[in-house]
Design an enzyme around this catalytic site. Structure first.
Site, mmCIF file in Angstrom:
data_model
loop_
_atom_site.group_PDB
_atom_site.id
_atom_site.type_symbol
_atom_site.label_atom_id
_atom_site.label_comp_id
_atom_site.label_asym_id
_atom_site.label_seq_id
_atom_site.Cartn_x
_atom_site.Cartn_y
_atom_site.Cartn_z
ATOM 1 N N GLU A 1 -11.112 0.854 -4.124
ATOM 2 C CA GLU A 1 -10.363 1.226 -2.923
ATOM 3 C C GLU A 1 -9.168 2.093 -3.313
ATOM 4 O OE1 GLU A 1 -9.016 -2.451 -1.156
ATOM 5 O OE2 GLU A 1 -8.301 -3.229 -3.068
ATOM 6 N N ASP B 1 0.814 -1.219 0.000
ATOM 7 C CA ASP B 1 0.000 0.000 0.000
ATOM 8 C C ASP B 1 0.846 1.267 0.000
ATOM 9 O OD1 ASP B 1 -2.085 -1.867 0.355
ATOM 10 O OD2 ASP B 1 -1.981 -1.675 2.529
#
Length: 507
Positions: free
Chosen positions: A188, A15
């Site tokens: 997302e 991430d």
């Protein structure tokens, strides 16, 4: 010309988010149940990266003391404005959506303020938050509307947005829905960018597995409406033979030579069907071009760094005085509270509390495995306790070498299944070895990621205790968001480590 090594950061670094400040780049990644949390890496050339600090040094900053496995620090966004660095993140199944600030990205960072909903009572309910400001200074938090608490737990409301008062840490409105992609699952990792008069909303979709990808839309306002790009997804490795898979969850930045780049996560799966990713999700980078007002992203190419070797003698050379260096991490608590480097100079001393590697709070300090072919050795003293060396994915999936009670025990704990190999040992000091590498004799069609071998050197003689199929410690088997972490642990008494060496390569 910048060398785009891939992985950009080896091992468990998912991430990624990046910000450019002058000639400097700062990159933040997720840490889930580990501390210290949210590492900050620095570079000027996008080739060489140095760990300079962490956003969260204590459990209290994240509130992860009792967070379930797979919860914790999810998907930070790092940004800079008016002399202040900002990190916004969701600590899933714990404190909620948090905002941290610092004037120096190496720290110290603030304690972390919960961003409350418009009612001022609970955290904004979602994950993967982004932080952006419009021209008049209005702060926007754009996030993935995965409901993490309450009656709708697990529901996904798509990409959402709220205006936020960052002084009071409260939403100024009820959440609004934005463009949520091309219809694939799990929209997302949204990020908002202002570029040449347009606002761009970039998201990940397709899930963080093989279907992962990046899509983008643009509009005249940070609130939309947004028009999708004609060539979405911009990047995805799904249904391709590329060695880097699951590419997605990206963040755009202008590189050192003025060209645009995107940092993103990916995995390096192995086996006949490329089914098992031993190291979990890593940070990668690839080039971006702007064509007719839209970004185009190159496929992620594998460009490996040279192998590395780390030797830690706990004499202050690698460690920072009486504390371990920042690469050492622990599970749901700080390594500083576990590692004693002063009572026995030149040794790392751990004091067991009865917990084992099966527990949520083991007395364990470790480092990320960085290479697919990897060897770790540790010289240990078990004369006053029981402990060992462990390769951990989580409390249900780990491989241990444990010393004490008159034996050396190799142990594989694989989702409730256990196997042990026992060799007698009545001495004090010995060397423990955990080695992982490609399988041999497979006829060219390997059916696993690697083989993990457990061994001990006793009185100068190496004893092979057992081996484990590495697929059982891969992200696909464990369904973990993290990766392999190797280190020392104590069960009872005092367990001491004189030397820890890790070396590996990816050829």
């Amino acid at each position: 010309m910048t060398t785009l090594y891939n992985p950009l950061l080896n091992g468990f670094h998912p991430d990624p988010s990046v910000v450019k400040v002058g000639e400097d780049y700062y990159l933040a990644t997720s840490t889930f149940e580990y501390l210290p949390g949210i590492p900050i890496h620095h570079s000027r050339d996008f080739e060489n990266w140095t760990l300079i600090g962490h956003v969260a040094l204590t459990e209290a900053q994240l509130g992860i003391a009792d967070v379930p496995t797979a919860g914790g620090a999810w998907a930070p966004t790092i940004r800079f404005r008016d002399g202040v660095f900002h990190v916004i993140i969701t600590v899933a199944m714990a404190r909620g959506m948090l905002h941290f600030t610092a004037t120096d990205p190496a720290g110290p960072w603030s304690k972390g303020e919960v961003i409350l909903g418009v009612d001022g009572e609970e955290s904004v309910n979602g994950i993967d938050p982004d932080l952006a400001w419009d021209d008049d200074g209005t702060a926007y938090v754009t996030y993935s509307g995965l409901i993490m608490s309450g009656a709708q737990l697990g529901a996904h409301l798509g990409v959402q947005q709220v205006k936020v008062d960052l002084d009071r840490h409260i939403a100024l409105e009820e959440p609004r829905s934005l463009w949520s992609g091309t219809g694939l699952m799990f929209p997302e990792a949204p990020h908002l960018y202002r570029h040449e008069g347009h606002w761009y909303l970039m998201i990940a979709e397709g899930g963080t597995e093989r279907g992962h990808g990046i899509s983008i839309a643009r509009g005249d306002s940070p609130e939309g409406p947004f028009e999708p790009a004609p060539l979405n997804p911009l990047v995805s490795a799904r249904s391709t033979s590329r060695p880097v898979q699951n590419t997605g969850h990206g963040d755009l930045v202008v590189g050192p030579d003025g060209d645009w780049l995107v940092v993103l996560l990916g995995v390096r799966p192995r086996s006949m069907t490329r089914a098992f990713s031993a190291l979990g999700r890593e940070t990668f980078v690839t080039s971006v071009r702007w064509v007719d007002g839209w970004p185009e992203i190159d496929p992620v190419e594998l460009r490996l760094r040279p192998g590395t070797a780390i030797i830690e003698d706990f004499d202050g050379t690698e460690s920072d005085g009486d504390e371990l260096d920042g690469e050492w991490i622990a599970v749901r608590r700080s390594p500083a509270g576990l590692a004693d480097l002063t009572s026995r100079p030149g040794w790392l001393v751990l004091r067991g509390d009865g917990s084992t590697m099966d527990d949520a709070h083991p007395v364990f300090v470790g480092r990320r495995q960085q290479h697919l072919t990897n060897a770790v050795s540790a010289r240990v003293d078990a004369s006053a306790g029981v402990g060992g060396l462990s390769l951990r994915y989580d409390e249900r999936f780990h491989v241990d070498l444990e010393v004490g009670g008159g034996s050396v025990t190799g142990r594989a704990v694989l989702g409730g299944l256990r196997q042990e190999w026992i060799h007698p040992f009545e001495g004090d000091v010995l060397d423990l070895h955990i080695v992982s590498g490609p399988p041999e004799g497979d006829g060219g069609f390997p059916r696993t990621s690697d083989i993990i071998r457990l061994a001990a050197t006793i009185d100068g003689e190496r004893v092979e205790l057992g081996e484990v199929d590495g697929r059982f410690l891969s992200s696909e088997t464990t369904e973990s968001f993290t990766g392999r972490v190797i280190g020392a642990y104590a069960v009872s008494g005092t367990f001491a480590v004189d030397r820890f060496a890790a070396e590996g390569h990816d050829e």
